[in-house]
Design an enzyme around this catalytic site. Structure first.
Site, PDB file in Angstrom:
ATOM      1  N   THR A  33       0.831  -1.198   0.000  1.00 30.53           N
ATOM      2  CA  THR A  33       0.000   0.000   0.000  1.00 30.53           C
ATOM      3  C   THR A  33       0.871   1.256   0.000  1.00 30.53           C
ATOM      4  O   THR A  33       2.076   1.189  -0.245  1.00 30.53           O
ATOM      5  CB  THR A  33      -0.986  -0.044   1.195  1.00 30.53           C
ATOM      6  OG1 THR A  33      -1.968   0.978   1.038  1.00 30.53           O
ATOM      7  CG2 THR A  33      -0.262   0.139   2.525  1.00 30.53           C
ATOM      8  N   ASN A  34       0.260   2.416   0.228  1.00 29.88           N
ATOM      9  CA  ASN A  34       1.030   3.666   0.310  1.00 29.88           C
ATOM     10  C   ASN A  34       0.488   4.536   1.443  1.00 29.88           C
ATOM     11  O   ASN A  34      -0.449   4.150   2.145  1.00 29.88           O
ATOM     12  CB  ASN A  34       1.027   4.395  -1.039  1.00 29.88           C
ATOM     13  CG  ASN A  34      -0.362   4.828  -1.448  1.00 29.88           C
ATOM     14  OD1 ASN A  34      -1.030   5.585  -0.752  1.00 29.88           O
ATOM     15  ND2 ASN A  34      -0.824   4.327  -2.587  1.00 29.88           N
ATOM     16  N   ARG A  35       1.061   5.724   1.611  1.00 27.14           N
ATOM     17  CA  ARG A  35       0.785   6.544   2.789  1.00 27.14           C
ATOM     18  C   ARG A  35      -0.468   7.416   2.707  1.00 27.14           C
ATOM     19  O   ARG A  35      -0.767   8.158   3.634  1.00 27.14           O
ATOM     20  CB  ARG A  35       1.978   7.475   3.059  1.00 27.14           C
ATOM     21  CG  ARG A  35       3.201   6.756   3.545  1.00 27.14           C
ATOM     22  CD  ARG A  35       4.274   7.770   3.922  1.00 27.14           C
ATOM     23  NE  ARG A  35       5.511   7.108   4.279  1.00 27.14           N
ATOM     24  CZ  ARG A  35       5.740   6.539   5.466  1.00 27.14           C
ATOM     25  NH1 ARG A  35       4.824   6.575   6.405  1.00 27.14           N
ATOM     26  NH2 ARG A  35       6.895   5.952   5.699  1.00 27.14           N
ATOM     27  N   SER A  36      -1.191   7.367   1.603  1.00 30.36           N
ATOM     28  CA  SER A  36      -2.360   8.253   1.481  1.00 30.36           C
ATOM     29  C   SER A  36      -3.433   7.910   2.514  1.00 30.36           C
ATOM     30  O   SER A  36      -3.773   6.745   2.720  1.00 30.36           O
ATOM     31  CB  SER A  36      -2.951   8.134   0.074  1.00 30.36           C
ATOM     32  OG  SER A  36      -4.175   8.833   0.025  1.00 30.36           O
TER      33      SER A  36
END
Ligand code: CTP
Ligand code: CA
Length: 226
Positions: A33-36
């Protein structure tokens, strides 16, 4: 705290917003995943709703609660987000891509938990579709397309390139390496870039950024009707 505009200047305007991140599963217990966090997209949904718009929010996993009155399409992966947007695209006048769409997904999704072995684990990743690029190719002349570019370097050059390549009408360039901007913050420092002008905005809340983006969208819609 600055008061929000009370004007319902988006009455009857149908706005489709993507928000948040994607989870791209490797197996039943792991994902990439990512940090958004979804804050910018949810702020846009709130602002558009307050101004009278009919809002659809295609949201990746987020701890935030969608504002009531917004049609929410919950998704997890990039492919699901792509499908959600394509399904609702025709019924909207404004499309805003605020999601940090996963550029890649693991090529294989194991149905069983992956067990550790000796030596490194190599994961092959394949490209996800570029939602905004495809919307730019498909959109009608009356639809306004807005993208976000979160960059750490060559911010304006990169955002200008994305505006052209994705055939967007407006891009919101965002230097995520600056204090008070980017992932997980309540504030942002952005430049609004379209074919006519570039406007640097000072540090402000994501909700105020949302209103400034919607202001420009309204202007672009009006220019188009002339
Ligand atoms: N976007 C999208 N679908 C993707 C990737 C990005 O719709 N698969 C949208 C984002 O929602 C954003 C815009 O495209 O509005 C720019 O995203 P960004 O990640 O900055 O650009 P990319 O084109 O993915 O390029 P790169 O990550 O290599 O900088
Ligand atoms: Ca990307």
């Amino acid at each position: 705290k600055k008061s929000q505009p009370k004007v319902r200047d988006l009455e009857g305007v149908r706005v489709l917003i993507t928000a948040g991140r994607n989870n791209e599963p490797l197996d039943p217990v792991r994902f990439i995943t990512n940090r958004s966090t979804g804050r910018m997209g949810y702020a846009l949904a709130e602002a558009a709703l307050a101004r009278g718009a009919d809002v659809t929010l295609v949201s990746g996993p987020s701890g935030l609660t969608p504002p009531s009155g917004v049609r929410t399409v919950p998704v997890e992966t990039g492919l699901e987000m792509y499908a959600g947007v394509m399904e609702h695209l025709d019924a909207h006048d404004v499309i805003i891509g605020a999601a940090a769409v996963a550029d890649y997904r693991p090529k294989e999704r194991s149905t069983a938990k992956i067990k550790k072995k000796d030596g490194p684990l190599v994961i092959e990743m394949v490209r996800n579709p570029d939602i905004l690029l495809e919307v730019g190719q498909r959109k009608r002349a009356d639809q306004v397309l807005v993208g976000f570019a979160a960059e750490t370097n060559d911010v304006l050059e990169n955002a200008r390139g994305k505006l052209q390549r994705k055939k967007a009408d407006l891009f919101v360039a965002n230097d995520v390496s600056r204090e008070g901007a980017g992932f997980g913050t309540d504030t942002n420092i952005v430049t609004l870039i379209d074919r006519e002008r570039e406007v640097d905005l000072p540090l402000m809340s994501k909700r105020d950024v949302a209103d400034r983006v919607l202001d420009r969208v309204l202007e672009l819609r009006l220019e188009r009707q002339d």
